[in-house]
Design a protein around this motif. Structure first.
Motif, PDB file in Angstrom:
ATOM      1  N   ARG A  67      79.694  26.133  28.364  1.00 49.86           N
ATOM      2  CA  ARG A  67      79.350  25.821  29.870  1.00 49.86           C
ATOM      3  C   ARG A  67      80.253  26.458  30.744  1.00 49.86           C
ATOM      4  O   ARG A  67      79.917  26.476  31.772  1.00 49.86           O
ATOM      5  CB  ARG A  67      79.364  24.013  29.758  1.00 49.86           C
ATOM      6  CG  ARG A  67      78.156  23.383  29.364  1.00 49.86           C
ATOM      7  CD  ARG A  67      78.145  21.927  29.041  1.00 49.86           C
ATOM      8  NE  ARG A  67      76.975  21.580  28.477  1.00 49.86           N
ATOM      9  CZ  ARG A  67      76.655  21.948  27.394  1.00 49.86           C
ATOM     10  NH1 ARG A  67      77.237  22.848  26.622  1.00 49.86           N
ATOM     11  NH2 ARG A  67      75.416  21.470  27.080  1.00 49.86           N
ATOM     12  N   ILE A  68      81.439  26.466  30.301  1.00 49.03           N
ATOM     13  CA  ILE A  68      82.452  27.019  31.258  1.00 49.03           C
ATOM     14  C   ILE A  68      81.955  28.618  31.508  1.00 49.03           C
ATOM     15  O   ILE A  68      82.174  29.024  32.925  1.00 49.03           O
ATOM     16  CB  ILE A  68      84.053  27.392  30.501  1.00 49.03           C
ATOM     17  CG1 ILE A  68      84.424  25.830  30.385  1.00 49.03           C
ATOM     18  CG2 ILE A  68      84.782  28.026  31.557  1.00 49.03           C
ATOM     19  CD1 ILE A  68      85.757  25.860  29.787  1.00 49.03           C
ATOM     20  N   MET A  69      81.605  29.536  30.703  1.00 47.73           N
ATOM     21  CA  MET A  69      80.900  30.710  30.916  1.00 47.73           C
ATOM     22  C   MET A  69      79.700  30.696  31.580  1.00 47.73           C
ATOM     23  O   MET A  69      79.596  31.602  32.662  1.00 47.73           O
ATOM     24  CB  MET A  69      80.807  31.529  29.559  1.00 47.73           C
ATOM     25  CG  MET A  69      81.891  31.865  28.743  1.00 47.73           C
ATOM     26  SD  MET A  69      83.178  32.658  29.765  1.00 47.73           S
ATOM     27  CE  MET A  69      82.604  34.107  29.972  1.00 47.73           C
ATOM     28  N   CYS A  70      78.996  29.605  31.585  1.00 47.07           N
ATOM     29  CA  CYS A  70      77.916  29.712  32.439  1.00 47.07           C
ATOM     30  C   CYS A  70      78.078  29.346  33.891  1.00 47.07           C
ATOM     31  O   CYS A  70      77.623  29.778  34.871  1.00 47.07           O
ATOM     32  CB  CYS A  70      76.889  28.470  32.062  1.00 47.07           C
ATOM     33  SG  CYS A  70      75.979  28.897  30.299  1.00 47.07           S
ATOM     34  N   ILE A  71      79.074  28.498  34.009  1.00 41.13           N
ATOM     35  CA  ILE A  71      79.534  28.024  35.423  1.00 41.13           C
ATOM     36  C   ILE A  71      79.963  29.392  36.105  1.00 41.13           C
ATOM     37  O   ILE A  71      79.762  29.743  37.166  1.00 41.13           O
ATOM     38  CB  ILE A  71      80.436  27.218  35.595  1.00 41.13           C
ATOM     39  CG1 ILE A  71      79.876  25.691  35.007  1.00 41.13           C
ATOM     40  CG2 ILE A  71      81.255  26.709  36.779  1.00 41.13           C
ATOM     41  CD1 ILE A  71      81.055  24.646  34.534  1.00 41.13           C
ATOM     42  N   LEU A  72      80.891  30.169  35.467  1.00 42.22           N
ATOM     43  CA  LEU A  72      81.570  31.282  35.904  1.00 42.22           C
ATOM     44  C   LEU A  72      80.224  32.320  36.302  1.00 42.22           C
ATOM     45  O   LEU A  72      80.440  33.039  37.215  1.00 42.22           O
ATOM     46  CB  LEU A  72      82.482  32.051  34.904  1.00 42.22           C
ATOM     47  CG  LEU A  72      83.794  31.307  34.547  1.00 42.22           C
ATOM     48  CD1 LEU A  72      84.656  32.034  33.513  1.00 42.22           C
ATOM     49  CD2 LEU A  72      84.562  31.402  35.958  1.00 42.22           C
ATOM     50  N   LYS A  73      79.520  32.547  35.229  1.00 50.31           N
ATOM     51  CA  LYS A  73      78.421  33.577  35.813  1.00 50.31           C
ATOM     52  C   LYS A  73      77.696  32.919  37.042  1.00 50.31           C
ATOM     53  O   LYS A  73      77.178  33.641  37.936  1.00 50.31           O
ATOM     54  CB  LYS A  73      77.550  33.465  34.520  1.00 50.31           C
ATOM     55  CG  LYS A  73      76.663  34.645  34.664  1.00 50.31           C
ATOM     56  CD  LYS A  73      75.626  34.688  33.554  1.00 50.31           C
ATOM     57  CE  LYS A  73      74.712  35.653  33.962  1.00 50.31           C
ATOM     58  NZ  LYS A  73      73.436  35.714  33.291  1.00 50.31           N
ATOM     59  N   ASP A  74      77.507  31.598  36.988  1.00 45.41           N
ATOM     60  CA  ASP A  74      76.587  30.932  38.299  1.00 45.41           C
ATOM     61  C   ASP A  74      77.329  31.316  39.495  1.00 45.41           C
ATOM     62  O   ASP A  74      77.053  31.517  40.680  1.00 45.41           O
ATOM     63  CB  ASP A  74      76.511  29.589  37.967  1.00 45.41           C
ATOM     64  CG  ASP A  74      75.230  29.244  38.269  1.00 45.41           C
ATOM     65  OD1 ASP A  74      74.299  29.844  37.675  1.00 45.41           O
ATOM     66  OD2 ASP A  74      74.831  28.382  39.190  1.00 45.41           O
ATOM     67  N   LEU A  75      78.760  31.240  39.427  1.00 47.97           N
ATOM     68  CA  LEU A  75      79.982  31.393  40.530  1.00 47.97           C
ATOM     69  C   LEU A  75      79.841  32.943  41.016  1.00 47.97           C
ATOM     70  O   LEU A  75      79.666  33.112  42.157  1.00 47.97           O
ATOM     71  CB  LEU A  75      81.119  30.983  40.227  1.00 47.97           C
ATOM     72  CG  LEU A  75      81.487  29.620  40.283  1.00 47.97           C
ATOM     73  CD1 LEU A  75      82.896  29.305  39.681  1.00 47.97           C
ATOM     74  CD2 LEU A  75      81.251  29.096  41.666  1.00 47.97           C
ATOM     75  N   TYR A  76      79.787  33.800  40.019  1.00 53.50           N
ATOM     76  CA  TYR A  76      80.223  35.209  40.304  1.00 53.50           C
ATOM     77  C   TYR A  76      78.989  36.221  40.091  1.00 53.50           C
ATOM     78  O   TYR A  76      79.367  37.428  40.398  1.00 53.50           O
ATOM     79  CB  TYR A  76      81.400  35.592  39.657  1.00 53.50           C
ATOM     80  CG  TYR A  76      82.743  34.882  40.173  1.00 53.50           C
ATOM     81  CD1 TYR A  76      83.249  34.851  41.347  1.00 53.50           C
ATOM     82  CD2 TYR A  76      83.494  33.967  39.146  1.00 53.50           C
ATOM     83  CE1 TYR A  76      84.334  34.238  41.704  1.00 53.50           C
ATOM     84  CE2 TYR A  76      84.320  33.330  39.609  1.00 53.50           C
ATOM     85  CZ  TYR A  76      84.994  33.352  40.929  1.00 53.50           C
ATOM     86  OH  TYR A  76      86.032  32.695  41.246  1.00 53.50           O
ATOM     87  N   GLY A  77      77.976  35.876  39.192  1.00 54.51           N
ATOM     88  CA  GLY A  77      76.942  36.711  38.965  1.00 54.51           C
ATOM     89  C   GLY A  77      77.625  37.388  37.460  1.00 54.51           C
ATOM     90  O   GLY A  77      78.324  37.142  37.017  1.00 54.51           O
ATOM     91  N   PRO A  78      76.713  38.320  37.185  1.00 60.07           N
ATOM     92  CA  PRO A  78      76.874  39.136  35.736  1.00 60.07           C
ATOM     93  C   PRO A  78      78.288  39.782  35.740  1.00 60.07           C
ATOM     94  O   PRO A  78      78.739  40.199  34.579  1.00 60.07           O
ATOM     95  CB  PRO A  78      75.672  40.017  35.697  1.00 60.07           C
ATOM     96  CG  PRO A  78      75.188  40.176  36.973  1.00 60.07           C
ATOM     97  CD  PRO A  78      75.548  38.862  37.752  1.00 60.07           C
TER      98      PRO A  78
END
Lengths: 358, 355
Positions: B51-62
């Protein structure tokens, strides 16, 4: 606005942030916590704490200010009161006349000797820059004074007396018993009581209105109940709910429980009834699934305590035994014990009390 | 070739398999300007990290998926040199401060200050803050938590923290109240079964429902373990059969053996040999709490209810001490000895009653 924000508990950090906020425009301004945004601005805004408000109001009207000691549970407005008073007393010169020390970061005798003493020795004039009169003293606010070391407190004693011409102290703490006697006798003590539920509700409604948030009364009531008279906690929870749910969505009962971390009542009653059945394997199973659901054990203990205290099933003596166990278990949990074993331990204790009865 | 666990880890909030409502809320959260500090908590294998990684990806993109490992050095006030591994991308940095034991406070203060004082490099980036991910915050010392509390307030303009913990009991209320808590509960058995079958389908394998069910039950609702077990089963025997053997973790079997040994004979000799076994476990890096917990639940199985209560309360005492001391073996052994004493006494009493 600037000086108001500066006043926050966050000390200088907020000041830095504010200057950035102003430079970078509106977008960032949103992220001001509601706790800061809705902090009472004048002494008369403060609810409930009549004695302290009365004294401060007289002081603003021209009387002398004694050294103050505010104590009471968190979120009852101790810091807000003194900050609001200071703002009214000093107006624009507010920043120069106040030293706020958050004792949790800079404690120890060295800070008292250097920072506090130097600040206390400065003189203050009785006129403002614009010619109006203002009280000729400075205020040193020692927040969380109960975490000052005894040595640091002792170092304060003489400073407090010697500089009484130009400086007033305001000590803020949760437990007055942690302040050494010589200090308390030098201050006027004010107890801050937990806020009345209706007062919190009123305030929350106001915030909802200002922030255009759709929350029905039932949910607000739950928020108020979980806060236990702590205004700050209620406000923060409300903000978290709104952040998590987005701007337009309505906040439901479920969200409140989720954010405040309250364990659903079902789990508590189940725990008690499992203990009542006196079957160990069931208890074990229950605790395993409880931990897998990732609820907070500390919060759970609090709720179990509530149930045990209010139940009619035990005599007072039995309740005392369970209460003692609860205390031990809660201490060990905070100290790093494993949730699984500690909850089992408590469960077994309750089990024994149940089986003794029959 | 990577393990299935990594290969099929969901990379996007919308692709998560369970807790969908929560994922939706998180999505809303990332889209708003005022992102708060987060505290993600839940048992292991429940999907906190995913979930944390998903949140980060959502925040900053790939961009956040381009990771690099870095070794950072610190000097403590007492001039001791420390090293700590970090995993970072352009936008975030991930550390486990409890790696350095009692010096975690220094790490928290130094590192977070360093990161927080530098502004985001990419001016055109969509966020004006960086993210620091701290794992295992429940192992942080009280000092470090106090330091964290202040840092969290001071640098909120340029950095946000995402804390990940197994339980929030050990966190001070001050930290808890500063974060938005995200509770990640373990997936249910049915959810695990569906996921296992989904994974096997994408691998082009056929997984019988019974086997999936059994794996899910054995995994103790730990999704990571379930997928690893499933992969191990595939290595062992394919095509799957419904009643094939599922390999259990070695340490679990080993602890069971110890427990059996203890309940068979209570003597000094057993104690001595148990000591060797316990050392073996510790050397292989099994966490102390897990050893203790499994041992307790195995040992109480063959006890009477009143004896169980006594043993559990002793266990609670020794477990607490274990957290305080720094030599786990003493406390483990003390518990074993106490158990032997209680058990033997109990046996003698019951036999005495019989005559």
């Amino acid at each position: 606005m600037d000086s108001f924000l500066k006043s926050g508990k966050l000390g200088t950090s907020i000041g830095d942030k504010t200057s950035q906020l102003n430079n970078e425009g509106v977008k960032k301004k949103k992220s001001v916590p509601w706790v800061e945004k809705y902090r009472p601005r004048t002494v008369s805004d403060i609810v409930e704490q009549t004695e302290a408000v009365h004294v401060l109001e007289q002081c603003i009207a021209g009387a002398d200010l004694p050294n103050l000691l505010f104590y009471g549970p968190p979120g009852t407005g101790k810091t807000s009161t003194i900050l609001a008073a200071a703002r009214q007393l000093f107006g624009d010169m507010y920043r120069d006349r106040i030293l706020e020390l958050n004792a949790s970061d800079e404690r120890g005798i060295q800070v008292i000797r250097d920072k506090v003493k130097t600040f206390a020795q400065l003189t203050a004039s009785a006129v403002r820059h614009d010619g109006k009169s203002c009280p000729p003293f400075k205020v040193i606010i020692l927040d969380e004074a109960d975490s000052l070391t005894n040595a640091a407190q002792a170092a304060l004693r003489r400073t407090m007396e010697k500089e009484s011409k130009t400086t007033r102290f305001c000590l803020i703490c949760n437990y007055v018993s942690r302040i050494i006697e010589p200090l308390t006798s030098r201050c006027t003590k004010f107890q801050f009581k937990p806020l009345d539920e209706s007062k919190i509700l009123e305030r929350l409604k106001l915030i909802c209105q200002e922030e255009k948030l759709q929350v029905n009364d039932e949910v607000l009531n739950v928020l108020v109940k979980t806060s236990g008279g702590d205004m700050r906690r209620a406000t923060t929870c409300l903000q978290s709910c709104s952040v998590l749910k987005g701007k337009d969505a309505t906040v439901s009962m479920h969200d409140v429980y989720e954010i405040t971390g309250v364990v659903p009542d079902q789990w508590v009653t189940d725990y008690i009834s499992v203990c009542k059945e006196n079957i160990y394997s069931k208890l074990e199973e229950f605790i395993e699934s409880f931990i897998l659901e990732a609820y907070t054990a500390a919060q759970f203990l609090k709720q179990v305590n509530e149930v045990i205290v209010n139940t009619d099933e035990f005599t007072d003596k039995r309740k005392a035994v369970i209460g003692e166990k609860l205390g031990t278990v809660s201490y060990r949990l905070q100290d790093g014990g494993s949730e699984y074993i500690q909850l089992l331990d408590l469960g077994c204790a309750i089990m024994i009390e149940y089986s003794k009865k029959t | 070739m990577s393990l299935w666990v990594d290969k099929y880890r969901p990379k996007d909030l919308s692709k998560l398999d369970y807790h969908k409502d929560q994922a939706e809320n998180l999505k809303k959260l990332t889209q708003r300007g005022d992102f708060p500090h987060l505290l993600v908590y839940g048992p292991s294998g429940a999907g906190k990290k995913t979930r944390i990684m998903c949140i980060l990806k959502d925040l900053y993109g790939p961009g956040v998926e381009r990771l690099r490992m870095e070794q950072l050095n610190f000097t403590t006030p007492s001039k001791k040199k420390l090293e700590i591994m970090t995993v970072s991308s352009n936008y975030h940095i991930e550390i486990n401060p409890s790696d350095v034991g009692i010096y975690d406070r220094v790490v928290v203060m130094d590192l977070i200050k360093n990161v927080a004082q530098t502004q985001q490099l990419d001016v055109n980036g969509q966020r004006e803050f960086k993210v620091i991910v701290l794992t295992d915050v429940d192992d942080l010392s009280k000092d470090a938590q106090h330091a964290l509390r202040r840092t969290m307030e001071k640098y909120i303009a340029n950095c946000r923290l995402i804390l990940s913990a197994n339980s929030t009991s050990r966190l001070t209320p001050a930290i808890r109240s500063r974060c938005l808590g995200i509770r990640v509960s373990a997936p249910t058995i049915t959810e695990i079964v569906t996921i296992l079958q989904g994974v096997c389908k994408r691998e082009g394998l056929n997984l019988p429902t019974e086997l999936a069910q059994r794996i899910a039950e054995k995994s103790n609702r730990n999704l990571r373990r379930a997928i690893l077990m499933c992969e191990a089963c595939k290595v062992e025997q394919y095509p799957f059969s419904a009643n094939q053997n599922i390999a259990e973790p070695d340490w679990l079997l080993f602890i069971r053996a110890i427990a059996r040994k203890i309940s068979q004979e209570q003597s000094i000799n057993t104690l001595a040999s148990v000591r060797g076994d316990l050392y073996e476990l510790i050397i292989h890096g099994i966490p102390n709490t897990i050893i203790f917990q499994t041992l307790v639940s195995e040992l109480v199985k063959n006890c009477d209810i009143t004896l169980k209560a006594t043993i559990i309360s002793q266990a609670a005492l020794f477990e607490h001490r274990l957290q305080h001391g720094n030599k786990a073996i003493f406390h483990l052994e003390a518990f074993v000895a106490k158990y032997m004493y209680l058990y033997k006494k109990f046996l003698e009493d019951t036999i005495g009653d019989a005559f």
